[in-house]
Design a protein around this motif. Structure first.
Motif, PDB file in Angstrom:
ATOM      1  N   THR A  53       0.823  -1.214   0.000  1.00 56.46           N
ATOM      2  CA  THR A  53       0.000   0.000   0.000  1.00 56.46           C
ATOM      3  C   THR A  53       0.854   1.260   0.000  1.00 56.46           C
ATOM      4  OG1 THR A  53      -0.171  -0.055   2.423  1.00 56.46           O
ATOM      5  CG2 THR A  53      -1.903  -1.167   1.171  1.00 56.46           C
ATOM      6  N   ARG A  54       2.135   1.133   0.359  1.00 58.80           N
ATOM      7  CA  ARG A  54       3.035   2.294   0.315  1.00 58.80           C
ATOM      8  C   ARG A  54       3.093   2.863  -1.095  1.00 58.80           C
ATOM      9  NH1 ARG A  54       9.203   2.620   2.490  1.00 58.80           N
ATOM     10  NH2 ARG A  54       8.046   2.599   4.435  1.00 58.80           N
ATOM     11  N   TRP A  55       2.992   1.999  -2.098  1.00 55.49           N
ATOM     12  CA  TRP A  55       3.034   2.439  -3.499  1.00 55.49           C
ATOM     13  C   TRP A  55       1.632   2.518  -4.100  1.00 55.49           C
ATOM     14  CZ3 TRP A  55       6.350  -1.904  -2.236  1.00 55.49           C
ATOM     15  CH2 TRP A  55       7.645  -1.523  -1.920  1.00 55.49           C
ATOM     16  N   GLY A  56       0.624   2.499  -3.268  1.00 57.60           N
ATOM     17  CA  GLY A  56      -0.743   2.577  -3.764  1.00 57.60           C
ATOM     18  C   GLY A  56      -1.205   1.315  -4.460  1.00 57.60           C
ATOM     19  N   VAL A  57      -0.606   0.180  -4.129  1.00 53.83           N
ATOM     20  CA  VAL A  57      -0.945  -1.102  -4.761  1.00 53.83           C
ATOM     21  C   VAL A  57      -1.787  -1.916  -3.788  1.00 53.83           C
ATOM     22  CG1 VAL A  57      -0.058  -3.240  -5.735  1.00 53.83           C
ATOM     23  CG2 VAL A  57       1.141  -1.084  -6.158  1.00 53.83           C
ATOM     24  N   SER A  58      -2.988  -2.244  -4.198  1.00 51.79           N
ATOM     25  CA  SER A  58      -3.853  -3.121  -3.410  1.00 51.79           C
ATOM     26  C   SER A  58      -3.820  -4.501  -4.037  1.00 51.79           C
ATOM     27  CB  SER A  58      -5.292  -2.585  -3.383  1.00 51.79           C
ATOM     28  OG  SER A  58      -6.144  -3.445  -2.668  1.00 51.79           O
ATOM     29  N   VAL A  59      -3.514  -5.505  -3.232  1.00 53.85           N
ATOM     30  CA  VAL A  59      -3.286  -6.843  -3.761  1.00 53.85           C
ATOM     31  C   VAL A  59      -4.401  -7.771  -3.299  1.00 53.85           C
ATOM     32  CG1 VAL A  59      -1.830  -7.504  -1.813  1.00 53.85           C
ATOM     33  CG2 VAL A  59      -1.563  -8.684  -3.990  1.00 53.85           C
ATOM     34  N   ASP A  60      -4.742  -8.705  -4.170  1.00 53.18           N
ATOM     35  CA  ASP A  60      -5.784  -9.690  -3.880  1.00 53.18           C
ATOM     36  C   ASP A  60      -5.204 -10.781  -2.996  1.00 53.18           C
ATOM     37  OD1 ASP A  60      -7.914 -11.401  -3.826  1.00 53.18           O
ATOM     38  OD2 ASP A  60      -7.672 -12.109  -5.876  1.00 53.18           O
ATOM     39  N   ASP A  61      -5.718 -10.883  -1.772  1.00 53.27           N
ATOM     40  CA  ASP A  61      -5.325 -11.940  -0.849  1.00 53.27           C
ATOM     41  C   ASP A  61      -6.436 -12.978  -0.846  1.00 53.27           C
ATOM     42  OD1 ASP A  61      -4.580 -13.583   1.199  1.00 53.27           O
ATOM     43  OD2 ASP A  61      -4.138 -11.989   2.621  1.00 53.27           O
ATOM     44  N   SER A  62      -6.141 -14.163  -1.376  1.00 48.19           N
ATOM     45  CA  SER A  62      -7.194 -15.158  -1.576  1.00 48.19           C
ATOM     46  C   SER A  62      -7.849 -15.571  -0.265  1.00 48.19           C
ATOM     47  CB  SER A  62      -6.612 -16.396  -2.258  1.00 48.19           C
ATOM     48  OG  SER A  62      -5.642 -17.020  -1.436  1.00 48.19           O
ATOM     49  N   ALA A  63      -7.099 -15.578   0.839  1.00 46.35           N
ATOM     50  CA  ALA A  63      -7.676 -15.979   2.120  1.00 46.35           C
ATOM     51  C   ALA A  63      -8.415 -14.840   2.790  1.00 46.35           C
ATOM     52  CB  ALA A  63      -6.578 -16.501   3.046  1.00 46.35           C
ATOM     53  N   GLY A  64      -8.209 -13.623   2.295  1.00 45.54           N
ATOM     54  CA  GLY A  64      -8.835 -12.484   2.934  1.00 45.54           C
ATOM     55  C   GLY A  64      -8.272 -12.266   4.329  1.00 45.54           C
ATOM     56  N   ARG A  65      -9.037 -11.575   5.130  1.00 50.56           N
ATOM     57  CA  ARG A  65      -8.664 -11.383   6.535  1.00 50.56           C
ATOM     58  C   ARG A  65      -9.897 -11.593   7.393  1.00 50.56           C
ATOM     59  NH1 ARG A  65      -8.131  -4.841   7.513  1.00 50.56           N
ATOM     60  NH2 ARG A  65      -9.679  -4.176   5.998  1.00 50.56           N
ATOM     61  N   THR A 105     -15.245 -14.845   9.901  1.00 48.83           N
ATOM     62  CA  THR A 105     -15.794 -14.661   8.555  1.00 48.83           C
ATOM     63  C   THR A 105     -14.753 -13.979   7.664  1.00 48.83           C
ATOM     64  OG1 THR A 105     -18.018 -14.427   9.460  1.00 48.83           O
ATOM     65  CG2 THR A 105     -17.654 -13.628   7.218  1.00 48.83           C
ATOM     66  N   PRO A 106     -14.386 -14.575   6.530  1.00 47.68           N
ATOM     67  CA  PRO A 106     -13.340 -13.957   5.702  1.00 47.68           C
ATOM     68  C   PRO A 106     -13.858 -12.728   4.957  1.00 47.68           C
ATOM     69  CG  PRO A 106     -14.172 -15.948   4.645  1.00 47.68           C
ATOM     70  CD  PRO A 106     -14.836 -15.871   5.993  1.00 47.68           C
ATOM     71  N   VAL A 107     -13.021 -11.717   4.908  1.00 48.61           N
ATOM     72  CA  VAL A 107     -13.314 -10.500   4.146  1.00 48.61           C
ATOM     73  C   VAL A 107     -12.353 -10.466   2.966  1.00 48.61           C
ATOM     74  CG1 VAL A 107     -13.411  -7.981   4.182  1.00 48.61           C
ATOM     75  CG2 VAL A 107     -14.073  -9.296   6.218  1.00 48.61           C
ATOM     76  N   ARG A 108     -12.901 -10.565   1.773  1.00 50.19           N
ATOM     77  CA  ARG A 108     -12.073 -10.590   0.569  1.00 50.19           C
ATOM     78  C   ARG A 108     -12.431  -9.395  -0.304  1.00 50.19           C
ATOM     79  NH1 ARG A 108     -13.695 -16.074   1.165  1.00 50.19           N
ATOM     80  NH2 ARG A 108     -11.921 -17.447   1.629  1.00 50.19           N
ATOM     81  N   PRO A 109     -11.417  -8.703  -0.816  1.00 51.69           N
ATOM     82  CA  PRO A 109     -11.709  -7.561  -1.693  1.00 51.69           C
ATOM     83  C   PRO A 109     -12.286  -8.039  -3.018  1.00 51.69           C
ATOM     84  CG  PRO A 109      -9.351  -7.998  -1.639  1.00 51.69           C
ATOM     85  CD  PRO A 109      -9.970  -8.898  -0.619  1.00 51.69           C
ATOM     86  N   ARG A 110     -13.324  -7.361  -3.479  1.00 54.31           N
ATOM     87  CA  ARG A 110     -13.949  -7.726  -4.749  1.00 54.31           C
ATOM     88  C   ARG A 110     -13.492  -6.836  -5.892  1.00 54.31           C
ATOM     89  NH1 ARG A 110     -20.311  -9.037  -3.306  1.00 54.31           N
ATOM     90  NH2 ARG A 110     -19.905 -10.542  -1.646  1.00 54.31           N
ATOM     91  N   HIS A 111     -13.116  -5.615  -5.564  1.00 54.36           N
ATOM     92  CA  HIS A 111     -12.760  -4.657  -6.610  1.00 54.36           C
ATOM     93  C   HIS A 111     -11.531  -3.878  -6.159  1.00 54.36           C
ATOM     94  CE1 HIS A 111     -16.724  -5.520  -8.250  1.00 54.36           C
ATOM     95  NE2 HIS A 111     -17.250  -5.205  -7.069  1.00 54.36           N
ATOM     96  N   GLY A 112     -10.835  -3.306  -7.118  1.00 54.28           N
ATOM     97  CA  GLY A 112      -9.759  -2.375  -6.828  1.00 54.28           C
ATOM     98  C   GLY A 112      -8.406  -3.006  -6.582  1.00 54.28           C
ATOM     99  N   THR A 113      -8.293  -4.333  -6.669  1.00 54.90           N
ATOM    100  CA  THR A 113      -6.988  -4.955  -6.468  1.00 54.90           C
ATOM    101  C   THR A 113      -6.222  -5.004  -7.790  1.00 54.90           C
ATOM    102  OG1 THR A 113      -7.933  -7.153  -6.815  1.00 54.90           O
ATOM    103  CG2 THR A 113      -7.805  -6.340  -4.547  1.00 54.90           C
ATOM    104  N   HIS A 114      -4.916  -5.124  -7.686  1.00 56.96           N
ATOM    105  CA  HIS A 114      -4.083  -5.088  -8.884  1.00 56.96           C
ATOM    106  C   HIS A 114      -4.260  -6.377  -9.686  1.00 56.96           C
ATOM    107  CE1 HIS A 114      -0.735  -4.287 -11.548  1.00 56.96           C
ATOM    108  NE2 HIS A 114      -0.668  -3.066 -11.036  1.00 56.96           N
ATOM    109  N   PRO A 115      -4.453  -6.260 -11.003  1.00 56.19           N
ATOM    110  CA  PRO A 115      -4.722  -7.472 -11.808  1.00 56.19           C
ATOM    111  C   PRO A 115      -3.515  -8.367 -12.000  1.00 56.19           C
ATOM    112  CG  PRO A 115      -4.573  -5.548 -13.228  1.00 56.19           C
ATOM    113  CD  PRO A 115      -4.536  -5.030 -11.815  1.00 56.19           C
ATOM    114  N   ARG A 116      -2.305  -7.879 -11.697  1.00 59.50           N
ATOM    115  CA  ARG A 116      -1.120  -8.688 -11.983  1.00 59.50           C
ATOM    116  C   ARG A 116      -0.410  -9.192 -10.732  1.00 59.50           C
ATOM    117  NH1 ARG A 116       3.012  -6.076 -15.010  1.00 59.50           N
ATOM    118  NH2 ARG A 116       2.196  -3.955 -14.809  1.00 59.50           N
TER     119      ARG A 116
END
Length: 1015
Positions: free
Chosen positions: A388-400, A585-596
């Motif tokens: 997030t320091r570089w403004g990159v939001s990453v998809d974490d499959s397990a969520g938090r 309960t897992p919280v997983r991001p649905r939008h806004g994560t980096h595609p790569r």
């Protein structure tokens, strides 16, 4: 590309480790059946999970885009175990198995199952706390799932252990009757079955249907190792279909036959060994699904010759222990190390920084992808935070977990505030949460909360509940602050609608109409929504938005829908029960994560490919994890019962590791230390080192990334600081000083500067019990009251009177258990000692001043006199002169420091006394104002209830003279702008820790003293 072209190809195939599994799967499908829309639409594909289905869909679309196709009919894709009986493709009346599957009751809702099992646990042991009942319910649910998944029966429980263990085992059997006897009846009443049981029945029905009436269209099961018996049975059926194909990941065809037969549960090939044995297929008969030449251009292809070398290395690393004498280390080519890097970081933070930098570097190259694969959730969170320091939001499959997300934390804080009667720590945590607005502007709320914290919540706790807060507000001296705090409490009461006072701290619940757990949850949510509202937005709109809001809404809806008949939590554990039910309960991001970029668990990463694969957390106990402890059965009992050994999970983890290890570009990372202790490298890293050493090779280590990680922190502008040297203007320096502050001024001028010039007073702790200041104040007050009424005499009822004075002084503090349990017994010992000592004193000694104020004018060369003020606890007159007495409930300074001037408080009081500076002091006949002694009366009430320490006649003059000249010199030294207020210039002398953090001592103390700095 070469591949089998027979459209009716059937049997078992494999896609080699390190290959892009889904891309190769698509390529093999197209090679066999073509890519015409009508051809693909007839294919049925079964994959391990929904994520794999989504990824396979993307692989088909990616290939279509590369070929310039603008329209595409995709195959039917379903996750294994989630097959709808209505979609089996055959009429129910034609096949009994299909009819049975379609008539199955629905699977019981997971939340409903947890609550039902928790009620059975509570019924078995009514003394158990409700949250522990939920925990045990989850353990029982796992046992039910294991038994159903591995297709064993509870019938064999009674004969698992010999008679000598019958007593212990009988208690476990009695508890397990919850699942063996009570649970089936509950399910029957619910009209449902366990999800694992239903999955097994559906898979068995599907297998039976395909055996009895084989479909004419292709059926492919891909990506599964058959670790679940029902799945392996379905794979066996598919392998026997005319157009059935089973595509397994990473079969090791190079492993010698001796090692193949020796694989155990910890080996990556154990699952595939069992699957092939069940299907009846020899390993040599398993061909490649698609066989592209090495180095053929492609997004994920390894460099020429590297793929086979890497797989050979992995095979030797994972060789069974019993055949390690056959290690073929000499045949391992050096090309196996191309694209492989190992990084041993010093700490978990450095490991996270290194991983984040590698992922960030991957973005510098267009279309390059990177994935962190790790079971270490702490590492995953750290990496996500660094990115997030570089403004990159990453998809974490397990969520938090929901409890770690803002909305989940807010809901939990609301429940805790209610349960603890608005205890200061819980209430302040709630009110400082960004969602807490109480129907007002958030900035106004922050201002009010600060006033509440400083004026009401700091120091000893108020009485429980909002009423206790209101009573404490009356003591706030600032009218403006008092008004703001009152408004805040009124708003809090209006939002809470009684919920914050509904659960008392003593465990008794005022139900207020709460008849079920669902009623409690509804009141909880109404309170949370009211607290989250702002002046412009309703609370529901703020609370249930975003990824965590949606996850929280789904979790509480599941609780509400399934707890209408569940009794309310009535023993002060509602917050713990709510957290147990919803917190994971897992919280997983649905939008806004980096595609790569992606962070994946080993399970999610099985079929997902990336250009750069980072295998993180490679320490023993993390990857592989320690075998789980079965709370119900020992290892021999599990084996006798028919359940797999806990080590089975190590074999699955090993297979996941090999799949990722054979990728083109791989980075292996671990932390050499964790929680201050050394860590043990993963067994796979140790084996890798051993194999490479035998081959005369070594895993490339990357210092470059570690150095960049360290520069990452240094680039933020951080520089070590020196010791502070503030030099305020002369006009800002104090003109008065208390005798109690002179010791701080001498030993820690910076602390004196912070308190007197910056006016920084240390805040008291939240919800603290009365401490040394309160104890000292009370004992001073009691002793002063006695001497004021009776002097140094002993009336007949002296002890009764002194204890009565003590009861009145202690009365405001008796609400605190520690005061009743510890302070009062100590005071009783002090009282007896005090009266006993008075009985031994000379008759001519009299008390002439009590709590007397005094002052001393000290000349300064520039700014005029410095006024030194103080208060003497007691001044007595004797035949030899005055005795200045100071009561001490804490540490008494050594005589040496008093004589030398380092601890000048009491000697300065002597200076003031000799100068006639005390209000009630007048010269006596023949004695004047000469000080005969300075006494500390130690009144702690411990093993030694009291003690009198005097300086003594021989040293009194030296002590007073040192104090007189010392204060004059100190006043003159600081009467210039050039003199700085240094932090602890005497080094070893430690006066106070209140300002140590402000002075940043830990950063500069080593440089100045050569010792470890204090923090």
């Amino acid at each position: 590309m070469t591949a089998v072209t027979d459209p009716q190809c059937r049997g078992v195939f494999t896609i080699a480790s390190g290959r892009p599994f889904l891309d190769d799967l698509v390529a093999g499908i197209v090679a066999r059946w073509g890519d015409a829309p009508e051809a693909l639409a007839d294919i049925t594909l079964l994959l391990p999970n929904r994520r794999a289905c989504r990824a396979l869909r993307e692989a088909f679309l990616r290939r279509a885009g590369e070929k310039g196709q603008h329209s595409l009919l995709l195959p039917t894709m379903s996750p294994i175990g989630d097959i709808d009986p209505d979609a089996l493709g055959l009429a129910a009346e034609d096949l009994p198995a299909i009819a049975a599957a379609m008539d199955l009751p629905p699977a019981v809702d997971p939340m409903r199952r947890r609550l039902l099992l928790a009620r059975l646990v509570a019924r078995f042991d009514p003394t158990m706390s409700p949250d522990r009942s939920v925990w045990l319910a989850d353990e029982l649910a796992r046992l039910l799932d294991q038994v159903a998944t591995e297709q064993v029966s509870f019938d064999g429980l009674d004969v698992l252990v010999p008679e000598e263990l019958a007593g212990h085992w009988q208690s476990i059997l009695d508890f397990l009757k919850i699942v063996t006897q009570a649970w089936p009846s509950v399910l029957e009443d619910e009209g449902a079955v366990d999800a694992a049981t239903r999955r097994n029945a559906v898979l068995a029905a599907q297998a039976a249907a395909w055996r009895q009436s084989p479909p004419a269209t292709p059926v492919i099961i891909a990506g599964s190792t058959g670790s679940i018996p029902a799945t392996s049975a379905l794979m066996e059926a598919v392998a026997g279909l005319p157009a059935g194909c089973v595509v397994v990941p990473g079969l090791d065809a190079a492993l010698d036959d001796l090692s193949w037969e020796a694989v155990d549960e910890t080996h990556p090939q154990f699952g595939l060994h069992g699957l092939l044995s069940r299907i009846g297929v020899d390993r040599t008969a398993v061909g490649p699904w698609s066989d592209p030449p090495e180095g053929e251009p492609g997004r994920h292809d390894l460099r020429p010759g590297v793929a086979a070398a890497r797989r050979q290395l992995a095979s030797e690393v994972m060789r069974p222990a019993v055949t390690t004498e056959h290690w073929r280390v000499g045949a391992i080519p050096p090309t196996c190390l191309e694209g492989l890097i190992r990084i041993d970081a010093d700490s978990p933070r450095e490991e996270a920084d290194v991983v984040a930098l590698i992922m960030r570097e991957a973005l510098e190259e267009p279309e390059r992808t990177a994935a962190l694969v790790t079971p270490d959730r702490a590492l995953a969170r750290r990496v996500g935070a660094v990115l997030t320091r570089w403004g990159v939001s990453v998809d974490d499959s397990a969520g938090r977990p929901l409890r770690e997300a803002p909305v989940g934390a807010f809901l939990h804080l609301v429940a805790q505030a209610a349960e603890t009667g608005c205890a200061p720590v819980r209430l302040l945590s709630l009110l400082k949460h960004p969602l807490a607005a109480l129907g007002m502007d958030r900035a106004a709320v922050r201002r009010m909360v600060e006033a509440l914290e400083v004026g009401v919540l700091r120091g000893p706790s108020p009485e429980p509940g909002l009423a206790g807060l209101r009573r404490r507000v009356e003591r706030v001296g600032d009218p403006a602050a008092r008004e703001e705090i009152s408004v805040l409490i009124d708003r809090l009461a209006a939002c809470a609608e009684g919920f914050l006072d509904s659960l008392s701290v003593d465990g008794e619940m005022e139900t207020g109409g709460a008849r079920t757990l669902a009623d409690q949850v509804e009141r909880h949510l109404r309170c949370a929504e009211a607290l989250a509202a702002t002046a412009d937005a309703p609370g529901a709109a703020r609370l249930w938005r975003g990824d965590d809001g949606e996850a929280a809404a789904m979790a509480v809806r599941a609780i509400l829908d399934n707890s209408r008949d569940h009794p309310p939590v009535a023993d002060g554990r509602y917050a713990a029960v709510f957290d147990a039910l919803a917190g994971e309960t897992p919280v997983r991001p649905r939008h806004g994560t980096h595609p790569r970029l992606a962070i994946l668990g080993p399970l999610e990463a099985r079929l997902i490919q990336a250009d750069v694969v980072i295998l993180g957390g490679l320490n023993e106990g993390t990857w592989p994890g320690d075998p789980t402890v079965d709370p119900w059965m020992s290892r021999p009992m599990r084996r006798s019962f028919g359940l797999s050994a806990p080590e089975r999970r190590i074999g699955l983890s090993a297979h996941d590791f090999v799949q990722a290890f054979c990728a083109p570009d791989v980075v292996l990372t671990r932390s050499a230390r964790a929680d201050g202790a050394p860590t043990v490298p993963s067994r796979w890293l140790l084996r890798l080192d051993a194999v490479l050493k035998g081959a005369g090779l070594e895993t490339p280590q990357s210092l470059y990334h570690r150095m960049r990680a360290r520069l990452l922190h240094e680039s933020g502008g951080y520089r070590p600081v020196g010791d502070p040297r503030p030099r305020p203007a002369l006009a800002l320096r104090p003109g008065t000083v208390r005798v109690s502050e002179v010791g701080m001024w001498i030993n820690d001028p910076y602390a004196f500067y912070a308190r007197r010039i910056l006016a920084l007073e240390p805040l008291r702790a939240l919800a603290e019990n009365p401490g040394a200041p309160e104890r000292g104040t009370v004992i001073h007050e009691v002793l002063a009251t006695y001497v004021r009424h009776h002097g140094l005499t002993l009336p007949p009822d002296a002890e009764a009177r002194l204890l009565e004075y003590g009861r009145k002084a202690f009365e405001p503090l008796t609400v605190f258990p520690s005061v009743r349990a510890f302070w009062w017994p100590r005071f009783e010992r002090v009282a007896r000692w005090f009266l006993g000592y008075l009985a031994t004193m000379p008759r001519d000694r009299t008390s002439i001043a009590i709590e007397d104020k005094g002052r001393l004018s000290v000349p300064r060369p520039v700014s005029g006199p410095l006024m030194v003020t103080g208060r003497a606890d007691r001044i007595d007159r004797t035949a030899d002169g005055l005795v200045v007495v100071d009561y001490k409930t804490g540490t008494v300074p050594p005589k040496k420091q008093m004589v030398s001037g380092i601890a000048p408080q009491l000697p300065l009081e002597g200076v003031i006394a000799e100068a006639g500076g005390f209000d009630e002091l007048a010269p006596g006949p023949g004695t004047g104002l000469e000080v005969a002694d300075l006494e500390h009366w130690k009144v702690g009430g411990g093993r030694e209830p009291g003690r009198v320490d005097g300086i003594g006649r021989d040293q009194i003059a030296a002590a007073i003279e040192a104090a007189r000249t010392g204060i004059a010199r100190l006043a003159a030294d600081y009467d210039t702008d050039a003199t700085a207020y240094l932090s602890r210039p005497r080094g070893a002398v430690r006066h106070t820790d209140d300002y140590a953090y402000l002075a940043r001592i830990a950063e500069w103390a080593n440089d100045r003293t050569g010792t470890e700095g204090e923090s």
